[in-house]
Structure formats: structure tokens, C-alpha cells
Scaffold this motif. Structure first.
Motif, PDB file in Angstrom:
ATOM      1  N   ILE A  27       0.845  -1.204   0.000  1.00 24.94           N
ATOM      2  CA  ILE A  27       0.000   0.000   0.000  1.00 24.94           C
ATOM      3  C   ILE A  27       0.875   1.246   0.000  1.00 24.94           C
ATOM      4  CG2 ILE A  27      -1.524   1.358   1.501  1.00 24.94           C
ATOM      5  CD1 ILE A  27      -2.894  -1.381   2.216  1.00 24.94           C
ATOM      6  N   ARG A  28       1.872   1.263   0.860  1.00 23.03           N
ATOM      7  CA  ARG A  28       2.759   2.441   0.938  1.00 23.03           C
ATOM      8  C   ARG A  28       3.531   2.660  -0.363  1.00 23.03           C
ATOM      9  NH1 ARG A  28       3.619   0.467   6.737  1.00 23.03           N
ATOM     10  NH2 ARG A  28       2.441   2.018   7.940  1.00 23.03           N
ATOM     11  N   THR A  29       3.843   1.591  -1.056  1.00 22.63           N
ATOM     12  CA  THR A  29       4.582   1.692  -2.321  1.00 22.63           C
ATOM     13  C   THR A  29       3.697   2.144  -3.473  1.00 22.63           C
ATOM     14  OG1 THR A  29       6.139  -0.017  -1.643  1.00 22.63           O
ATOM     15  CG2 THR A  29       5.912   0.357  -4.015  1.00 22.63           C
ATOM     16  N   HIS A  30       2.459   1.650  -3.520  1.00 30.70           N
ATOM     17  CA  HIS A  30       1.655   1.792  -4.735  1.00 30.70           C
ATOM     18  C   HIS A  30       0.487   2.772  -4.658  1.00 30.70           C
ATOM     19  CE1 HIS A  30       3.904  -1.256  -6.829  1.00 30.70           C
ATOM     20  NE2 HIS A  30       3.748  -2.089  -5.822  1.00 30.70           N
ATOM     21  N   PHE A  31       0.195   3.364  -3.501  1.00 28.55           N
ATOM     22  CA  PHE A  31      -0.888   4.352  -3.402  1.00 28.55           C
ATOM     23  C   PHE A  31      -0.316   5.760  -3.573  1.00 28.55           C
ATOM     24  CE2 PHE A  31      -4.732   2.549  -0.878  1.00 28.55           C
ATOM     25  CZ  PHE A  31      -4.657   1.333  -1.514  1.00 28.55           C
ATOM     26  N   THR A  32      -1.058   6.620  -4.276  1.00 30.50           N
ATOM     27  CA  THR A  32      -0.701   8.038  -4.313  1.00 30.50           C
ATOM     28  C   THR A  32      -1.011   8.644  -2.949  1.00 30.50           C
ATOM     29  OG1 THR A  32      -2.883   8.742  -5.102  1.00 30.50           O
ATOM     30  CG2 THR A  32      -1.196   8.257  -6.794  1.00 30.50           C
ATOM     31  N   ASP A  33      -0.429   9.797  -2.688  1.00 33.01           N
ATOM     32  CA  ASP A  33      -0.643  10.456  -1.394  1.00 33.01           C
ATOM     33  C   ASP A  33      -2.097  10.859  -1.166  1.00 33.01           C
ATOM     34  OD1 ASP A  33       2.001  10.198  -0.673  1.00 33.01           O
ATOM     35  OD2 ASP A  33       2.567  12.206  -1.359  1.00 33.01           O
ATOM     36  N   ASP A  34      -2.859  11.040  -2.240  1.00 37.14           N
ATOM     37  CA  ASP A  34      -4.257  11.468  -2.107  1.00 37.14           C
ATOM     38  C   ASP A  34      -5.255  10.360  -2.460  1.00 37.14           C
ATOM     39  OD1 ASP A  34      -3.650  11.413  -4.821  1.00 37.14           O
ATOM     40  OD2 ASP A  34      -4.727  13.272  -5.278  1.00 37.14           O
ATOM     41  N   CYS A  35      -4.800   9.119  -2.500  1.00 38.14           N
ATOM     42  CA  CYS A  35      -5.652   8.002  -2.932  1.00 38.14           C
ATOM     43  C   CYS A  35      -6.764   7.704  -1.923  1.00 38.14           C
ATOM     44  CB  CYS A  35      -4.798   6.743  -3.111  1.00 38.14           C
ATOM     45  SG  CYS A  35      -5.773   5.278  -3.528  1.00 38.14           S
ATOM     46  N   PRO A  36      -8.038   7.864  -2.328  1.00 38.97           N
ATOM     47  CA  PRO A  36      -9.122   7.405  -1.460  1.00 38.97           C
ATOM     48  C   PRO A  36      -9.331   5.900  -1.662  1.00 38.97           C
ATOM     49  CG  PRO A  36     -10.039   8.492  -3.388  1.00 38.97           C
ATOM     50  CD  PRO A  36      -8.541   8.574  -3.513  1.00 38.97           C
ATOM     51  N   TRP A  37      -9.545   5.190  -0.552  1.00 36.60           N
ATOM     52  CA  TRP A  37      -9.875   3.757  -0.594  1.00 36.60           C
ATOM     53  C   TRP A  37     -11.228   3.629   0.073  1.00 36.60           C
ATOM     54  CZ3 TRP A  37      -7.075  -0.548   2.637  1.00 36.60           C
ATOM     55  CH2 TRP A  37      -7.499  -1.805   2.206  1.00 36.60           C
ATOM     56  N   GLU A  38     -12.233   3.389  -0.744  1.00 40.14           N
ATOM     57  CA  GLU A  38     -13.617   3.312  -0.269  1.00 40.14           C
ATOM     58  C   GLU A  38     -14.071   1.862  -0.255  1.00 40.14           C
ATOM     59  OE1 GLU A  38     -16.157   5.868  -2.633  1.00 40.14           O
ATOM     60  OE2 GLU A  38     -14.480   7.234  -2.971  1.00 40.14           O
ATOM     61  N   GLN A  39     -14.653   1.426   0.883  1.00 39.88           N
ATOM     62  CA  GLN A  39     -15.181   0.076   1.019  1.00 39.88           C
ATOM     63  C   GLN A  39     -16.518   0.161   1.745  1.00 39.88           C
ATOM     64  OE1 GLN A  39     -11.944  -2.821   2.284  1.00 39.88           O
ATOM     65  NE2 GLN A  39     -11.138  -0.854   2.985  1.00 39.88           N
ATOM     66  N   VAL A  40     -17.477  -0.594   1.275  1.00 39.22           N
ATOM     67  CA  VAL A  40     -18.803  -0.598   1.880  1.00 39.22           C
ATOM     68  C   VAL A  40     -18.694  -0.903   3.377  1.00 39.22           C
ATOM     69  CG1 VAL A  40     -21.027  -1.797   1.915  1.00 39.22           C
ATOM     70  CG2 VAL A  40     -19.897  -1.351  -0.260  1.00 39.22           C
ATOM     71  N   GLY A  41     -19.266  -0.032   4.205  1.00 35.46           N
ATOM     72  CA  GLY A  41     -19.349  -0.303   5.633  1.00 35.46           C
ATOM     73  C   GLY A  41     -18.082  -0.050   6.427  1.00 35.46           C
ATOM     74  N   LEU A  42     -17.018   0.365   5.777  1.00 34.76           N
ATOM     75  CA  LEU A  42     -15.764   0.648   6.468  1.00 34.76           C
ATOM     76  C   LEU A  42     -15.389   2.108   6.229  1.00 34.76           C
ATOM     77  CD1 LEU A  42     -13.723  -2.554   5.513  1.00 34.76           C
ATOM     78  CD2 LEU A  42     -14.829  -2.053   7.704  1.00 34.76           C
ATOM     79  N   PRO A  43     -14.545   2.664   7.090  1.00 36.30           N
ATOM     80  CA  PRO A  43     -14.137   4.061   6.883  1.00 36.30           C
ATOM     81  C   PRO A  43     -13.372   4.216   5.571  1.00 36.30           C
ATOM     82  CG  PRO A  43     -13.429   3.260   9.053  1.00 36.30           C
ATOM     83  CD  PRO A  43     -13.965   2.082   8.293  1.00 36.30           C
TER      84      PRO A  43
END
Length: 130
Positions: A27-43
Motif C-alpha cells: 500500500i505504501r509503495t503503490h498508493f498516491t498520497d491522495d488516494c481514497p480507498w472506499e469500502q462498503v461499511g468501512l471508513p
């Protein structure tokens, strides 16, 4: 090292099967600094650190990683779609699931810039019985 968007996504999901620390590193390697990760029912998280912390919460819930089974993967321009079945894995190797998931992952400059996952939110009820 992964070169296509699809290969990058597969690399991240493969890391989930290797454990929490590998997941967080991917995750730290491949996500941009502003990447939203949206999952049903989770923050919803923003950026790699928040996403890595959310992944780390699995360990506190008694899980050591996730097993991922791909059903379908399709790429178009800067978007990768996945249909998969995820399983939460306990330290003893037993699994909780299945969790059928459809994911939409967007890329910018070779990094994941947005990730949305859709599944039946009632599956979260399984966590209460874990």
C-alpha cells in the motif's frame, strides 16, 4: 517489478496473501498520497498511511492476512476492474468468508489513485462471529 496497472494491482493483492506487514508495504509503495480507498461499511481512507493503518486493524481483530481468488480482471486505460472472492485468514490458517467483491481501481502515473470496493455490507456481520 510490475509494469502495467493490472500487474501493480495484482502485486498489491498478492501482498495481502503474504500478511499484514506485506500488505502495508505494498500500500505504501503503490498508493498516491491522495488516494481514497472506499469500502462498503468501512471508513474511507485517504493516502497510503491511513490505508496501511486500516489494514493493520485486521491484526487487532485476529487476522493475519487475506486470501484473494480472482474471478475476472479487466483493464481499460487507467482503470482496472476486478471481480474476486476474498477470505480473511487467521494466524492458524483458517479462513472467514467468502466475501465476493468487485473493485474499481484508478491509476495515475503508475500508482493507485483511487480504489472503490463493492460487496454486500451484510458480510461485515461475519466479523461479529469471528
Amino acid at each position: 517489478m510490475a509494469t502495467s496497472n493490472e500487474e501493480i494491482l495484482r502485486e498489491v493483492l498478492q501482498a495481502w496473501t503474504e500478511g499484514i506487514a506485506a500488505s502495508q508495504a505494498a500500500i505504501r509503495t503503490h498508493f498516491t498520497d491522495d488516494c481514497p480507498w472506499e469500502q462498503v461499511g468501512l471508513p474511507t481512507t485517504t493516502g497510503p498511511e491511513e490505508a496501511a493503518q486500516l489494514m493493520g486493524s485486521m491484526e487487532r481483530m485476529g487476522f493475519s492476512g487475506m486470501a484473494v481468488e480472482f474471478r475476472n480482471v479487466s483493464s481499460s486505460a487507467n482503470v482496472v476492474f476486478t471481480e474476486r472472492v476474498d477470505w480473511l485468514v487467521r494466524p492458524d490458517g483458517s479462513r472467514l468468508g467468502p466475501w465476493p467483491v468487485v473493485g474499481v481501481t484508478e491509476f495515475r502515473d503508475g500508482k493507485i489513485s483511487a480504489w472503490r470496493e463493492y460487496y454486500d455490507g451484510r458480510n461485515l456481520d461475519m466479523l461479529g462471529n469471528a
